[in-house]
Design a protein around this motif. Sequence first.
Motif, short mmCIF file in Angstrom:
data_model
loop_
_atom_site.label_atom_id
_atom_site.label_comp_id
_atom_site.label_asym_id
_atom_site.label_seq_id
_atom_site.Cartn_x
_atom_site.Cartn_y
_atom_site.Cartn_z
N GLY A 85 1.26 28.12 21.78
CA GLY A 85 1.24 27.89 23.22
C GLY A 85 -0.11 27.44 23.73
N VAL A 86 -0.92 26.86 22.86
CA VAL A 86 -2.26 26.44 23.25
C VAL A 86 -2.19 25.23 24.20
CG1 VAL A 86 -2.60 24.91 21.27
CG2 VAL A 86 -4.57 25.90 22.39
N ILE A 87 -3.06 25.23 25.18
CA ILE A 87 -3.17 24.11 26.12
C ILE A 87 -4.56 23.52 25.97
CG2 ILE A 87 -3.17 23.40 28.54
CD1 ILE A 87 -1.21 25.72 29.07
N MET A 88 -4.60 22.26 25.53
CA MET A 88 -5.87 21.55 25.37
C MET A 88 -5.72 20.22 26.08
SD MET A 88 -6.62 22.23 21.35
CE MET A 88 -8.38 22.10 21.25
N ARG B 288 6.07 21.33 17.06
CA ARG B 288 6.48 21.15 18.46
C ARG B 288 5.27 21.01 19.39
NH1 ARG B 288 9.93 26.29 18.87
NH2 ARG B 288 8.45 26.86 17.28
N ALA B 289 4.36 20.12 19.00
CA ALA B 289 3.17 19.87 19.80
C ALA B 289 3.24 18.47 20.42
CB ALA B 289 1.92 19.98 18.94
N TYR C 238 0.20 22.00 23.74
CA TYR C 238 0.10 20.96 24.76
C TYR C 238 -1.29 20.37 24.58
CZ TYR C 238 0.62 18.89 29.44
OH TYR C 238 0.73 18.02 30.51
N LEU C 239 -1.36 19.32 23.75
CA LEU C 239 -2.63 18.78 23.30
C LEU C 239 -2.85 17.38 23.87
CD1 LEU C 239 -1.98 19.80 19.58
CD2 LEU C 239 -3.15 21.15 21.32
N ARG C 240 -2.56 17.22 25.13
CA ARG C 240 -2.53 15.90 25.77
C ARG C 240 -3.88 15.45 26.31
NH1 ARG C 240 3.13 15.59 29.16
NH2 ARG C 240 4.48 15.88 27.37
N PHE D 188 -0.66 25.23 14.79
CA PHE D 188 -0.43 24.99 16.21
C PHE D 188 1.06 25.00 16.46
CE2 PHE D 188 -4.55 22.84 15.75
CZ PHE D 188 -5.22 23.25 16.88
N SER D 189 1.54 25.85 17.32
CA SER D 189 2.95 25.87 17.66
C SER D 189 3.09 25.73 19.17
CB SER D 189 3.58 27.19 17.20
OG SER D 189 4.95 27.21 17.54
#
Length: 115
Positions: free
Chosen positions: A3-6, A43-44, A25-27, A21-22
Amino acid sequence: LSGVIMTKTDVSKVDFKEAYFSKGYLRDSNFDGADFTNAIVDRASFQGSSLRGAIFANAVLTGTSFKDADVENADFTEAYIGDFDIRNLCKNPTLKGENSVTGADTRLSAGCSVK
């Protein structure tokens, strides 16, 4: 990391070897030259991110989106990418070049036919 947000993060040249990484949100981030060898990226979304020269050798990239990402010179050698995801990746216009570290042809390493 689950659930990491980057978003708008600069992690260029970072060693993510064997990272997990599961649902990431690596946008809109900079992953240029990052090494994801043997990583699990499940699922990233790398949407809008720069992954120029990144290494995904032997990585598991299930349900991972590279939509609008810059993957020029990336290496996907032996990476597992699902059928739906690989079709989308092969349509990415930046899927070209050669990785300067591994020497792998980007398009061929992803398993896409030569244009």
